[in-house]
Design an enzyme around this catalytic site. Structure first.
Site, short mmCIF file in Angstrom:
data_model
loop_
_atom_site.label_atom_id
_atom_site.label_comp_id
_atom_site.label_asym_id
_atom_site.label_seq_id
_atom_site.Cartn_x
_atom_site.Cartn_y
_atom_site.Cartn_z
CE1 TYR A 192 25.10 9.09 57.61
CE2 TYR A 192 23.92 11.00 56.78
CZ TYR A 192 25.10 10.35 57.01
OH TYR A 192 26.29 10.92 56.65
CG HIS A 240 23.90 11.69 60.47
ND1 HIS A 240 25.17 11.17 60.38
CD2 HIS A 240 23.96 12.90 59.84
CE1 HIS A 240 25.96 12.03 59.77
NE2 HIS A 240 25.24 13.09 59.43
#
Length: 435
Positions: A254, A200
């Site tokens: 993200y 992420h």
């Protein structure tokens, strides 16, 4: 050969994705036993999902036996692959992870900021217990972890156990590749992306089509308003074109939490007021999915599952498992021990990077230093991950406070302490190490 796979967290709504992937790849990965394992609280979901899995396999006419079990140790005996897809505290814990930080004007998200910290604190001790069982009952098995936060889970297993046959997996890189292929109107297998960073927190450093670099072209497309490059669970806010062009790398969805913090926080607050936080939305989606799964005539993965945010999950998971099993030597982005591949990060830390996948596991492809523009943020998140893993294992309050404070989404030590104290109380049933 007979191949046994054990999926811990088998009652997950994602399990039909995994089953579909095994069916598609049966010709190269001849799975004979699939054990779906869950806990007593997940018994009903396990039975619903398990029956759907059996119908899917029956429709495909595959010689795969599905076992449903609430006894993890019974299931693990002589397994060849173990996959983990758990949520400790179930969806209610996720909702708390998202709602509590918002009270303090801090992003509430499942795997980033305070939410990511607490998901790791709840999950890592359980994963390490599972690893102990694997070492005893199926020491030659590969552990393929999908449980978020996948990078921290992988870090913890590598750092706090002697078990090294672990790979962390996320669907973000394959999602990016699919979206870029669609953006360029080419087949996905013609697209290659040099991925490097953390789970992420991974960047696409270079993009190639048929071996020809097209990074600049993709960067220009990513910044146009027609190409949002996001996922179901992340608001597709527009990037500032000049910023991405200066960055000279493809961000993952993200990254919006770090480069667009204020805008993402305001978006989250609006959504929480209008529809509930993402966890509450997912709770409704899952209720609808399980009603579909109960239909005795349903024998396919329903298309509604894509709304859950797990697109390409089965492709990534089953492709990795099949490549290890067949010693393919193909290239896939996974979470594994750095071993010097990213010079900007410690050799013994978990990273998300392109690897050559072999029967002996992933072999990371060296990229040298990360570009200076992204290096500092990645290193800061790695510090957060390392300290979080230490807190999860030791149950040390001060270490947890340190982890919370050094996360870039938390504005101060005072706010960090306020959030930490409230979340420790809210999650105390799942944090025995702190009690």
């Amino acid at each position: 050969m007979m191949v046994k796979v054990v999926t811990i967290g088998g009652g997950s709504s994602y399990t039909p994705e995994l089953v579909e992937g095994f069916i598609k790849r049966y010709h190269e990965f001849p799975i004979s036993e699939l054990w779906l394992v869950d806990i007593e609280e997940g018994k009903e979901k396990l039975e619903v999902v398990g029956n759907l899995a059996k119908r899917m396999i029956e429709k495909a006419d595959m010689p795969i036996t599905v076992h449903l079990s609430l006894n993890r140790r019974e299931a693990l005996v002589d397994a060849d692959f173990v996959t983990t897809q758990m949520r400790i505290g179930q969806i209610e814990a996720r909702i708390l992870d998202e709602k509590i930080p918002l009270k303090y004007e801090v992003i509430g998200q499942e795997t980033n900021g305070p939410g990511g910290l607490f998901k790791a604190l709840r999950t890592i001790p359980v994963i390490l217990d599972i690893v102990k069982d694997i070492e005893e009952l199926c020491p030659n098995a590969w552990l393929v972890n999908f449980t978020n936060p996948a990078g921290m889970v992988t870090e913890a297993v590598l750092r706090y156990s002697n078990f090294k046959k672990v790979v962390g997996l996320c669907n973000v890189p394959i999602h990016i590749r699919m979206q870029i292929a669609e953006m360029l109107d080419v087949e996905a297998d013609r697209v290659h992306i040099d991925f490097a960073g953390l789970n992420h927190m991974v960047f696409g450093l270079h993009v190639f089509v048929d071996g020809e670099e097209v990074t600049e072209k993709v960067i220009n497309r990513v910044t146009s308003k027609d190409n949002k490059m996001s996922m179901q669970n992340i608001a597709a806010l527009d990037w500032e074109p000049e910023f991405i062009q200066a960055l000279q790398a493809i961000p993952c969805p993200y990254h919006r939490y770090y480069y667009k913090t204020r805008e993402m926080l305001e978006q989250e607050k609006r959504e929480a007021l209008e529809n509930g936080c993402r966890g509450e939305v997912v709770k409704k989606l899952e209720a609808e999915l399980f009603e579909l799964y109960k239909d005795p005539t349903l024998d396919i993965k329903p298309p509604q599952l894509e709304k859950r945010g797990g697109a390409y999950y089965s492709d990534a998971a089953c492709s990795l498992i099949a490549s290890i099993y067949n010693n393919k030597g193909d290239i896939q982005p996974v979470n594994t021990r750095n071993n010097g591949a990213i010079a900007s990060l410690p050799d013994d830390s978990a990273v998300e990077i392109n690897c050559v996948i072999t029967k002996d596991g992933p072999k990371p492809i060296a990229i040298g230093d990360l570009p200076v523009a992204v290096r500092g943020l990645v290193q800061q998140i790695k510090s957060f991950e390392r300290v979080t893993c230490d807190a999860a294992v030791t149950g040390n309050y001060r270490t947890a406070l340190l982890a919370m404070t050094i996360n870039p989404l938390v504005p101060s030590d005072v706010v960090a302490k306020q959030i930490l104290d409230e979340m420790l109380e809210a999650h105390k049933a799942y944090l025995p190490q702190f009690n």
